[in-house]
Design a protein around this motif. Structure first.
Motif: not given
Length: 352
Positions: A51-59, A62-68, A153-156
């Motif tokens: 939830a803390s890493n959830a955001t939206t990309d520039r398009s 909805e994406i989830v940014i990996p912790e590392e 499941g890869i962050c695109v």
């Protein structure tokens, strides 16, 4: 979160030891209870981290940014250049062919290269990247060229070509956020803004009746292709021309990239012609000697200049280098003292 899990596991072991003399049934019950607590805590903390890493990309996806982020695939030269300038060239495990052609010296040798339009999704998934940066070019026909990568499941993270300088700055900040280099990305944006402010300050001294008209061309007309492609309204190139105190002769065109006939371009009678054409040999001489253009002011005054195609067409912080080049070509006596902070392509460190 890993430390929290380790603490719970240690607690499980301690409780088991303390209860060993109380009978197997009691011990098993205690171990089961603690194990369930560990599982519940892990699930809760994983959900919280997501939830803390959830955001939206520039398009807007909805994406989830990996912790590392240790493995990156970049499928756009403009993004690759930002990543290299952030000092992450060694973390790029694959890229598009254009990126490698331009920035291969800053990347690991022999990394896989993919066609921007038809990437090998299976191979991309196999590389195990933490994030894949894409651009609008990869889905320009309406199909998601990375659908299988998302399903794996890869962050695109998609970054479409921005139409304004402000959007470009947001693109840079977004990249910095995804890869954990927010301070460094802010430094790039800050340096970009400093140049823009310096240019705008000088441009403000140019009276309206002294502003030169400019035709910016992407492709030079020829017998086989007599059309001129230029920049219209709602483009960052049009914005750059205005910012340096000049007027885009095609600035009233509603299309972002309008096609002009030679007759229309000649009728606009630009004071200056800027070309980013990388396909025509000796393009300056070709423009200066085109039939029917003899009475155009730019031709008569030989005010025809070539701008680096990559720098002006790749929407990242380096567009200010192109903007400064344009300003110094059009008004050499006014902008000669402004320095380009990105001229040497040095990595940018965050401000102290």
């Amino acid at each position: 979160m890993k430390k929290r899990i380790l603490s719970l596991m240690m607690a499980t072991a301690m409780i088991s030891t303390l209860l060993v003399g109380c009978g197997n049934k009691t011990t098993e019950t205690a171990e089961t209870t603690v194990a369930e607590t560990v599982a519940e805590t892990v699930a809760a903390e994983s959900t919280e981290a997501e939830a803390s890493n959830a955001t939206t990309d520039r398009s807007g996806n909805e994406i989830v940014i990996p912790e590392e982020v240790n493995k990156i695939i970049s499928m756009a030269p403009s993004t690759t250049q930002v990543l290299v300038d952030l000092g992450l060239g060694d973390k790029i495990v694959a890229c598009d062919t254009y990126s490698f052609a331009s920035y291969g010296d800053s990347l690991t040798a022999d990394i896989p290269q993919f066609d921007m339009m038809t990437p090998d999704q299976e191979q991309i998934v196999a590389l195990g990247a933490d994030v894949v940066f894409t651009s609008g070019m990869s889905s320009k026909d309406g199909d998601d060229a990375f659908a299988s990568v998302r399903e794996a499941g890869i962050c695109v993270a998609d970054i479409p070509s921005s139409a304004s300088l402000a959007d470009i700055q947001e693109d840079i900040r977004f990249i910095g956020k995804v890869v954990g280099k927010e301070a460094e990305a802010d430094a790039l944006v800050s340096q970009m803004q400093t140049v823009m402010d310096e240019i705008a300050e000088v441009a403000a001294t140019i009276a309206d009746d002294e502003k030169k008209t400019v035709l910016f061309e992407l492709f030079t007309p020829s017998a086989d292709s007599p059309t001129i492609y230029t920049c219209g309204s709602n483009t960052y190139i049009d914005e750059m021309i205005s910012l340096i105190g000049a007027k885009n002769v095609a600035g009233e065109e509603k299309d972002q990239w309008p096609a002009l006939t030679e007759e229309a371009a000649v009728g606009m009678n630009p004071d200056v012609i800027l070309t980013a054409d990388m396909y025509t040999d000796d393009v300056i001489n070709v423009l200066l000697t085109m039939k029917g253009w003899e009475n155009v002011s730019a031709i008569q005054n030989k005010a025809v200049y070539q701008i680096d195609n990559d720098t002006v067409n790749r929407p990242n912080h380096h567009v200010v280098s192109a903007m400064l080049e344009m300003a110094q070509d059009i008004y050499p006596e006014l902008f000669d003292r402004i320095e380009d902070p990105f001229a040497d392509g040095a990595e940018v460190e965050p401000a102290a």
